[in-house]
Design a protein around this motif. Structure first.
Motif, PDB file in Angstrom:
ATOM      1  N   PRO A 268       0.697  -1.346  -0.135  1.00 31.81           N
ATOM      2  CA  PRO A 268       0.208  -0.036   0.156  1.00 31.81           C
ATOM      3  C   PRO A 268       0.883   1.133   0.002  1.00 31.81           C
ATOM      4  O   PRO A 268       0.312   2.248  -0.504  1.00 31.81           O
ATOM      5  CB  PRO A 268      -0.831  -0.090   1.342  1.00 31.81           C
ATOM      6  N   ASN A 269       2.110   1.136   0.483  1.00 30.53           N
ATOM      7  CA  ASN A 269       2.756   2.362   0.490  1.00 30.53           C
ATOM      8  C   ASN A 269       4.216   1.869   0.565  1.00 30.53           C
ATOM      9  O   ASN A 269       4.616   0.839   0.505  1.00 30.53           O
ATOM     10  CB  ASN A 269       2.410   3.179   1.752  1.00 30.53           C
ATOM     11  N   HIS A 270       5.204   2.813   0.598  1.00 29.05           N
ATOM     12  CA  HIS A 270       6.675   2.829   0.379  1.00 29.05           C
ATOM     13  C   HIS A 270       7.092   1.865   1.859  1.00 29.05           C
ATOM     14  O   HIS A 270       8.054   1.130   1.649  1.00 29.05           O
ATOM     15  CB  HIS A 270       7.506   4.051   0.283  1.00 29.05           C
ATOM     16  N   ARG A 271       6.570   2.378   3.027  1.00 29.39           N
ATOM     17  CA  ARG A 271       7.394   1.965   4.303  1.00 29.39           C
ATOM     18  C   ARG A 271       6.540   0.403   4.382  1.00 29.39           C
ATOM     19  O   ARG A 271       7.606  -0.458   4.538  1.00 29.39           O
ATOM     20  CB  ARG A 271       6.824   2.559   5.508  1.00 29.39           C
ATOM     21  N   SER A 272       5.508   0.053   3.803  1.00 29.46           N
ATOM     22  CA  SER A 272       5.058  -1.427   3.846  1.00 29.46           C
ATOM     23  C   SER A 272       5.947  -2.220   2.969  1.00 29.46           C
ATOM     24  O   SER A 272       6.171  -3.540   3.286  1.00 29.46           O
ATOM     25  CB  SER A 272       3.782  -1.274   3.703  1.00 29.46           C
ATOM     26  N   ALA A 273       6.141  -1.592   1.750  1.00 32.97           N
ATOM     27  CA  ALA A 273       6.888  -2.250   0.942  1.00 32.97           C
ATOM     28  C   ALA A 273       8.432  -2.722   1.329  1.00 32.97           C
ATOM     29  O   ALA A 273       8.691  -3.901   1.106  1.00 32.97           O
ATOM     30  CB  ALA A 273       7.213  -1.296  -0.480  1.00 32.97           C
ATOM     31  N   VAL A 274       9.052  -1.647   2.146  1.00 29.49           N
ATOM     32  CA  VAL A 274      10.519  -2.076   2.664  1.00 29.49           C
ATOM     33  C   VAL A 274      10.192  -3.021   3.512  1.00 29.49           C
ATOM     34  O   VAL A 274      11.029  -3.949   3.630  1.00 29.49           O
ATOM     35  CB  VAL A 274      11.013  -0.805   3.062  1.00 29.49           C
ATOM     36  N   ASP A 275       9.221  -3.198   4.530  1.00 29.97           N
ATOM     37  CA  ASP A 275       8.967  -4.011   5.573  1.00 29.97           C
ATOM     38  C   ASP A 275       8.601  -5.334   5.012  1.00 29.97           C
ATOM     39  O   ASP A 275       9.238  -6.482   5.384  1.00 29.97           O
ATOM     40  CB  ASP A 275       7.755  -3.875   6.312  1.00 29.97           C
ATOM     41  N   MET A 276       7.919  -5.640   3.836  1.00 28.49           N
ATOM     42  CA  MET A 276       7.656  -6.662   3.043  1.00 28.49           C
ATOM     43  C   MET A 276       8.882  -7.576   2.538  1.00 28.49           C
ATOM     44  O   MET A 276       9.300  -8.649   2.726  1.00 28.49           O
ATOM     45  CB  MET A 276       6.464  -6.596   2.146  1.00 28.49           C
ATOM     46  N   LEU A 277       9.781  -6.478   2.204  1.00 32.31           N
ATOM     47  CA  LEU A 277      11.124  -6.964   1.679  1.00 32.31           C
ATOM     48  C   LEU A 277      11.951  -7.687   2.824  1.00 32.31           C
ATOM     49  O   LEU A 277      12.507  -8.783   2.377  1.00 32.31           O
ATOM     50  CB  LEU A 277      11.923  -5.808   0.740  1.00 32.31           C
ATOM     51  N   LYS A 278      12.068  -6.817   3.500  1.00 30.45           N
ATOM     52  CA  LYS A 278      12.733  -7.316   4.858  1.00 30.45           C
ATOM     53  C   LYS A 278      12.393  -8.683   5.409  1.00 30.45           C
ATOM     54  O   LYS A 278      13.059  -9.499   5.916  1.00 30.45           O
ATOM     55  CB  LYS A 278      12.734  -6.319   5.987  1.00 30.45           C
ATOM     56  N   ARG A 279      11.043  -8.658   5.263  1.00 29.45           N
ATOM     57  CA  ARG A 279      10.536  -9.939   5.966  1.00 29.45           C
ATOM     58  C   ARG A 279      10.224 -11.331   4.910  1.00 29.45           C
ATOM     59  O   ARG A 279       9.571 -12.135   4.961  1.00 29.45           O
ATOM     60  CB  ARG A 279       8.995  -9.682   6.484  1.00 29.45           C
ATOM     61  N   LYS A 280      10.955 -11.079   3.654  1.00 35.01           N
ATOM     62  CA  LYS A 280      11.179 -12.008   2.535  1.00 35.01           C
ATOM     63  C   LYS A 280       9.659 -12.385   1.986  1.00 35.01           C
ATOM     64  O   LYS A 280       9.773 -13.501   1.541  1.00 35.01           O
ATOM     65  CB  LYS A 280      11.891 -13.216   3.201  1.00 35.01           C
TER      66      LYS A 280
END
Length: 265
Positions: free
Chosen positions: A168-180
Motif C-alpha cells: 500500500p505504501n513505501h514503508r510497507s513495501a520495505v517491511d515486506m522485503l525485509k520479511r522475505k
C-alpha cells in the motif's frame, strides 16, 4: 420625500457597487488560486504531522507558484486519485514525473525539469544484485499500489514468469522485503532512502533501473493549461536568475538497466 427617495437610491447604488466590486475581487482571487495535488513521496513531498504539505518538491513548488502570481491550494491524494483528478480537472497541477502513460494526452508538462528521479530495484543481503532485467524471471517483485512506473508495471504484469505483490505504501513495501515476502522491490530511490536512513542494521541494497524526470503537470481539462505551463516555465527561469532554485537541467540520455523494455526507454 423626494430628498429621502434620492438618498435611498444613492445608498442602494453604492451598496450594489460595493457588492459588485467584492464579487469581482473574489472571482479574481479564485482565478489566482491553483489546486495543487501532492502525494506521499518523502522527502520530496509528504503530509507533515500537523496535516500541512511538506518536502523539497513542495517548497520548490511554493516558490514557483508565488513567482507566477498564484496561491497554492494543496490537496493530499493517493497517486491513482492524482491521475483521475488531473484527467477530469478537479486539480490544476501536480509536481510529479513526466511521461506517465495514463496521462498521455491529458496533461501539459513544463519544459523545465528541476531534478531527476531514480527508479531502483531493492533487495536483501544475500540476494544477487540486479544487473539485467531478465533476472526478474521466476522472482517475486513487490510494487507500490497505484504506481505505473512509467508504463513498466504493465510490462511486468504481462510477464508470466514474474510474480507481483502489491504494497500500500513505501514503508510497507520495505517491511515486506525485509520479511522475505518478495525477492525484489521496485521503488524510487528518494522515499526508500528516507525510510532506510538511520537504520544501523540495514540489510537492504539497491540496483539502479532507470532515471526519470520531474516536472509540473497541468490538467488539459483546464482551458488555461497552456498559459499556466508557460507562466510556470517563465517563473522558474526568473527564479534561476535570482539563484533561488536549481539551474535548468539539460535533458540528455539517462541510465537504463540492460534488458529494460525497449519501447519504454
Amino acid at each position: 420625500m423626494p430628498v429621502l427617495f434620492q438618498s435611498a437610491r444613492v445608498c442602494a447604488l453604492l451598496f450594489a457597487c460595493l457588492v459588485s466590486v467584492q464579487a469581482v475581487a473574489q472571482a479574481g482571487g479564485a482565478e489566482k488560486t491553483l489546486r495543487v495535488a501532492y502525494l506521499e513521496f518523502p522527502p520530496l513531498s509528504y503530509q507533515a504531522a500537523d496535516g500541512t504539505p511538506a518536502g523539497s518538491f513542495i517548497e520548490l513548488t511554493r516558490k514557483v507558484v508565488a513567482e507566477a502570481g498564484y496561491q497554492p491550494d494543496f490537496i493530499y491524494l493517493p497517486v491513482s486519485r492524482v491521475y483521475l483528478y488531473l484527467i477530469n480537472g478537479t486539480i490544476d497541477v501536480w509536481p510529479g514525473v513526466t511521461e506517465v502513460p495514463r496521462l498521455e494526452g491529458e496533461v501539459l508538462e513544463t519544459w523545465v525539469s528541476p531534478f531527476p528521479l531514480q527508479l531502483s530495484v531493492w533487495y536483501r543481503e544475500g540476494t544477487p544484485p540486479l544487473e539485467h532485467f531478465d533476472q526478474l524471471q521466476g522472482k517475486r517483485v513487490i510494487v507500490i499500489g497505484g504506481y505505473t512506473y512509467g508504463g513498466l508495471l504493465g510490462w511486468l504484469e504481462r510477464k508470466s514468469g514474474i510474480r507481483l505483490t502489491e504494497a500500500p505504501n513505501h514503508r510497507s513495501a520495505v517491511d515486506m522485503l525485509k520479511r522475505k515476502r518478495g525477492d525484489y522491490l521496485l521503488d524510487y530511490r528518494a522515499p526508500v532512502q528516507e525510510i532506510l536512513n538511520g537504520d544501523a542494521g540495514n540489510i537492504v541494497h539497491e540496483s539502479e533501473v532507470r532515471t526519470r524526470n520531474t516536472a509540473w503537470l497541468f490538467s488539459l481539462a483546464n482551458p488555461r493549461a497552456a498559459i499556466l505551463r508557460n507562466e510556470f516555465d517563465d517563473a522558474y527561469l526568473r527564479l534561476v536568475e535570482k539563484g533561488k532554485v536549481p539551474p535548468v537541467r539539460e535533458l540528455t540520455g539517462s541510465y537504463v538497466i540492460p534488458g529494460f523494455p525497449e519501447y519504454l526507454r
